[in-house]
Design an enzyme around this catalytic site. Structure first.
Site, PDB file in Angstrom:
ATOM      1  N   SER A 148       0.848  -1.193   0.000  1.00  0.00           N
ATOM      2  CA  SER A 148       0.000   0.000   0.000  1.00  0.00           C
ATOM      3  C   SER A 148       0.880   1.237   0.000  1.00  0.00           C
ATOM      4  O   SER A 148       2.013   1.214   0.508  1.00  0.00           O
ATOM      5  CB  SER A 148      -0.908   0.013   1.237  1.00  0.00           C
ATOM      6  OG  SER A 148      -1.504   1.288   1.417  1.00  0.00           O
ATOM      7  N   TYR A 161      -1.861  -0.298  10.400  1.00  0.00           N
ATOM      8  CA  TYR A 161      -2.041  -0.774   9.027  1.00  0.00           C
ATOM      9  C   TYR A 161      -0.824  -0.404   8.183  1.00  0.00           C
ATOM     10  O   TYR A 161      -0.261  -1.240   7.465  1.00  0.00           O
ATOM     11  CB  TYR A 161      -3.305  -0.168   8.424  1.00  0.00           C
ATOM     12  CG  TYR A 161      -3.480  -0.497   6.956  1.00  0.00           C
ATOM     13  CD1 TYR A 161      -3.861  -1.772   6.551  1.00  0.00           C
ATOM     14  CD2 TYR A 161      -3.246   0.471   5.968  1.00  0.00           C
ATOM     15  CE1 TYR A 161      -4.011  -2.079   5.203  1.00  0.00           C
ATOM     16  CE2 TYR A 161      -3.400   0.173   4.631  1.00  0.00           C
ATOM     17  CZ  TYR A 161      -3.777  -1.102   4.252  1.00  0.00           C
ATOM     18  OH  TYR A 161      -3.914  -1.399   2.906  1.00  0.00           O
TER      19      TYR A 161
END
Length: 253
Positions: A148, A161
């Site tokens: 990501s 995250y």
């Protein structure tokens, strides 16, 4: 774009029940790849496999929980029994549970670590011997990890995250030093704002609203956009490794 070189390959795609994993599995299968579909939701996988086969492709639905070592081991056996050696692995399974770190949601932290990091490692460990053997035989072998943009761009309330994705990005870099000399390509993909089910996991109304607002303002990517990038990357000549791809909506860039 022609992806003819994909025909005849065998892929494992995790997170195949939805989002980037599902889109990637569909696209690879449409170009002649035998696809093993790994995810927790068995019903979704069965439906997807039926749709792929109805369209003329080959797919194997394997209900798998990447956080469970026994489940991954059983899935590996099923894939090998059905398809033999695997030459393409796509780690698309992931979970995103943003919240302020001060809330101390250790259960969410553990779930993200177990899925995004340890789960990916389990799949890599299971199929790396295949990739090495395939490469030694002179064929193309690919490991693709979906990380990501959050791996290196911090966002408030997404600390854990982002940390899991930073770990996956670093893992990809390190694995390239081990596997590249053995002709196994390792690609790390860092998408920006992308329309998947990840946003539906958020139980914080304020953060969920912020994400919706970002989609309205930035016009996010689709899962198909990421699948197309994966197909392009893995269809290049075997001596060409597109090692790192950061893909963002134009407005986010």
């Amino acid at each position: 774009m022609s992806y003819d070189t994909l025909t005849g390959r065998t892929a494992v795609v995790t997170g195949a029940a939805s989002g980037m994993g599902e889109a990637t599995a569909r696209l690879l299968a449409s170009h002649g790849v035998r696809v093993a579909l790994l995810a927790r939701r068995a019903e979704r996988l069965t439906e997807l496999a039926a749709e792929i086969e109805a369209a003329g492709g080959q797919a194997l639905a394997v209900a798998t929980d990447v956080t469970d070592p026994a489940s991954v081991a059983a899935a590996t056996e099923r894939v090998h029994a059905a398809y033999g050696q695997v030459d393409l692995v796509v780690n698309a399974a992931g979970v995103m549970l943003p919240n302020p770190i001060a809330e101390g949601r250790a259960d969410e932290w553990q779930r993200m670590l177990d899925t995004n990091v340890t789960g990916a490692l389990r799949v890599i460990g299971a199929f790396t011997p295949d990739l090495i053997a395939v490469a030694e035989s002179g064929r193309t072998a690919d490991l693709v990890n979906i990380s990501s943009i959050g791996a290196h761009v911090p966002f408030p309330n997404y600390a854990v995250y982002g940390a899991t994705k930073a770990a996956l990005t670093y893992l990809s870099q390190s694995l390239r030093t081990e596997l590249g000399p053995r002709d196994v390509r390792v690609t790390n993909i860092e998408p920006g704002l992308t329309d998947t089910e990840l946003g539906g996991h958020i139980d914080n109304a304020e953060l969920s609203g912020q994400l919706d607002g970002m989609f309205d303002a930035l016009i996010g990517l689709s899962a198909d956009d990421i699948a197309d990038l994966i197909a392009y990357t893995t269809s290049r000549a075997r001596h060409v490794n597109l090692r790192q791809a950061i893909v963002l909506p134009t407005r986010q860039a």
